[in-house]
Design a protein around this motif. Structure first.
Motif, short mmCIF file in Angstrom:
data_model
loop_
_atom_site.label_atom_id
_atom_site.label_comp_id
_atom_site.label_asym_id
_atom_site.label_seq_id
_atom_site.Cartn_x
_atom_site.Cartn_y
_atom_site.Cartn_z
N ARG A 318 0.80 -1.23 0.00
CA ARG A 318 0.00 0.00 0.00
C ARG A 318 0.83 1.28 0.00
N THR A 364 -3.32 4.36 -3.75
CA THR A 364 -3.01 5.25 -2.63
C THR A 364 -1.96 6.27 -3.07
N ILE A 379 -5.86 6.96 0.64
CA ILE A 379 -6.69 6.38 -0.43
C ILE A 379 -7.01 7.43 -1.50
#
Ligand code: FAD
Ligand code: SF4
Length: 469
Positions: A318, A364, A379
């Motif tokens: 992420r 992200t 996000i």
């Protein structure tokens, strides 16, 4: 005399690494050993700084410049003696410490762009070579006391505690629920980082020193903790941390979603020929695999999947590459072996009808640093996409899973279930039960082998003080 100009004449050089095509089909270590000539030349690159930052950066504070000098002079036996004064498992640390974040990152030569001394590879070379030459720790002048300590768990923390105890005349008896010693060194870390013969050789040495191992014995089930409390002068807990952190997204229970450690343990046991219960062997042959996470466990899962014959393997993380927690060297190895990295993607849902068919992710972007200094992943709304795949491995880290019987013995836990113990107490790493000490992952949370070794050694010092040895 060390050649203090050697670093100008000789570049940093690692031992030969097998080509990716060759290594990605086998479960064997990827680096050849140094030969004597190269080890001596690389060790001689050390500057012998007055203030060796490498020693401070090493969690066990190895006497690095001292053993580098001895290797440069070809004196391997003495180097092995000194190396074992600060580290109980130097051949393991030399192989699997993330040196690029520890000793080698702190090397003065790293800052000057000449390239750090290959500290880890020389550390591994010293013990491997000394063992091959017949070196063993000599404890013949250590008088044995009448004290004995029970150790629960034969991982690096338990082994390190046993090493210090026996060197001070206290008999350690180690209880391990797995069929072999080593903890995650044997049953978590894959063979391409650490051949299991290395653990076997160390077991021979430890038994020769007088440490007793009882494998296949789970404390709390096959033997009661009360029995250890009754029969020993102190008890050390080094039971690790094994509860996987869940992703908490829909579809996580679908067939085809696996927990990282179950997958890795199942594979190691399969390759070593052990029974696979309770971690079944899962093969990724012919599959499109997505591994979620960005740490060393993630890299181990991607590279194991490649070796099992997966069609394609993706690492989905992420944050960006710069903010990955894993070792840079391991990421490089994974890329060379064909792992594809997808950064700045966060999983939202595992998709599938009765089995995994894909994973929905969202993009992200990197935001402000969090309390640990790592930039947050924010996000990007409306950026969802689906990556088609046949299997998902979740590698988000681990939490301690202390057994329920701890409370019967007043062993205090903190708010994330870690055992409360530290080096800042009168007897280092003593728990709230005065007779019980603890260290390693179950105290500090999922961490590194070298930290578990450091804590096991300090806890043993604490027990020696407590037992007035
Ligand atoms: P463990 O190694 O977990 O050992 C605990 C032992 O206690 C186990 O053998 C367990 O079976 C035993 N035990 C538990 N309960 C009982 C009981 N009731 N009775 C008897 N025995 C019991 N670190 C690095 O430095 N480099 C790496 O490359 C690296 N790679 C990793 C890869 C993976 C997949 C994982 C999961 C971790 C990795 N680590 C790495 C972290 C490292 O392995 C751990 O930090 C270290 O092993 C912790 O040591 P420990 O002794 O505290 O626990
Ligand atoms: Fe470096 Fe780890 Fe060895 Fe310390 S124990 S010198 S950090 S490889």
């Amino acid at each position: 005399m060390p050649n203090v100009r050697q670093f100008l004449e000789l570049n940093r050089q690692l031992p030969e690494k097998k080509p990716a095509q060759e290594r990605k089909v086998e479960f064997k270590e990827i680096y050849a050993p140094f030969d004597m000539k190269d080890a001596m030349a690389q060790a001689d690159r050390c500057l012998h700084c007055g203030n060796p930052y490498c020693e401070f950066a090493c969690p066990v504070h190895n006497y690095i410049p001292n053993w580098l000098k001895l290797v440069a002079e070809g004196n391997i036996m003495e180097a092995a003696e000194i190396s074992h004064k600060s580290n109980s498992l130097p051949e393991m640390c030399g192989r699997i410490c993330p040196q690029d974040r520890l000793c080698e990152q702190a090397c003065t030569l790293e800052d000057t762009n000449f390239g750090a001394v290959t500290i880890g590879q020389v550390e591994k070379f010293i013990t491997d070579t000394a063992f091959a030459m017949g070196w063993k720790p000599d404890l013949s002048d250590v008088p044995m006391t009448d004290k004995k300590v029970a150790i629960v768990g034969a991982g690096p923390a338990g082994i390190a505690a046993a090493d210090i105890l026996i060197r001070n005349g206290v008999k350690p008896v180690v209880y391990e629920k797995q069929p072999e010693i080593g903890g995650l060194l044997t049953f978590g870390i894959p063979q391409f980082k650490l051949d299991k013969e290395v653990v076997q050789k160390r077991r021979e040495i430890l038994e020769h020193m007088g440490i007793e191992f009882h494998c296949g014995v789970e404390v709390g089930k096959d033997i009661q903790f009360q029995e250890l409390m009754d029969n020993y002068d102190a008890v050390f807990l080094g039971m690790g941390t094994y509860k996987p952190m869940a992703g908490r997204f829909p579809g996580e229970d679908l067939p085809g979603v696996y927990k990282a450690l179950d997958f890795l343990i199942g594979n190691v046991k399969h390759v070593l020929g052990y029974e696979n219960d309770p971690e079944p062997y899962v093969s990724m042959e012919g599959k499109r695999v997505v591994v979620l996470g960005g740490g060393d466990t993630t890299m181990d899962c991607t590279r194991t999947s490649i070796r099992q014959g997966a069609d394609e393997v993706f690492c989905v993380y992420r944050r960006d590459e710069e903010n990955m927690p894993g070792s840079r060297a391991e990421v490089k190895n994974a890329k060379e072996e064909g792992v594809q990295f997808k950064f700045n993607l966060s999983p939202v849902e595992v998709i599938g009808d009765g089995k995994v068919e894909g994973i929905k992710v969202v993009q992200t972007k990197m935001g402000e640093p969090d309390e640990n200094g790592r930039r947050r992943a924010e996000i990007v709304e409306g950026s969802e996409e689906v990556i088609p795949c046949d299997a998902v491995i979740v590698a988000f880290g681990f939490q301690p899973n202390p057994p329920a019987w701890f409370k019967d013995f007043d062993i205090e836990l903190n708010n994330w279930n870690g055992v409360v113990a530290s080096e800042d107490t009168l007897y280092q790493f003593q728990t709230s039960n005065p007779k019980v000490f603890a260290g390693g992952d179950m105290v500090r949370g999922s961490s590194l082998v070298v930290h578990a070794i450091a804590e096991g050694r300090k806890a043993a010092e604490g027990m020696l003080d407590f037992l007035e040895v």
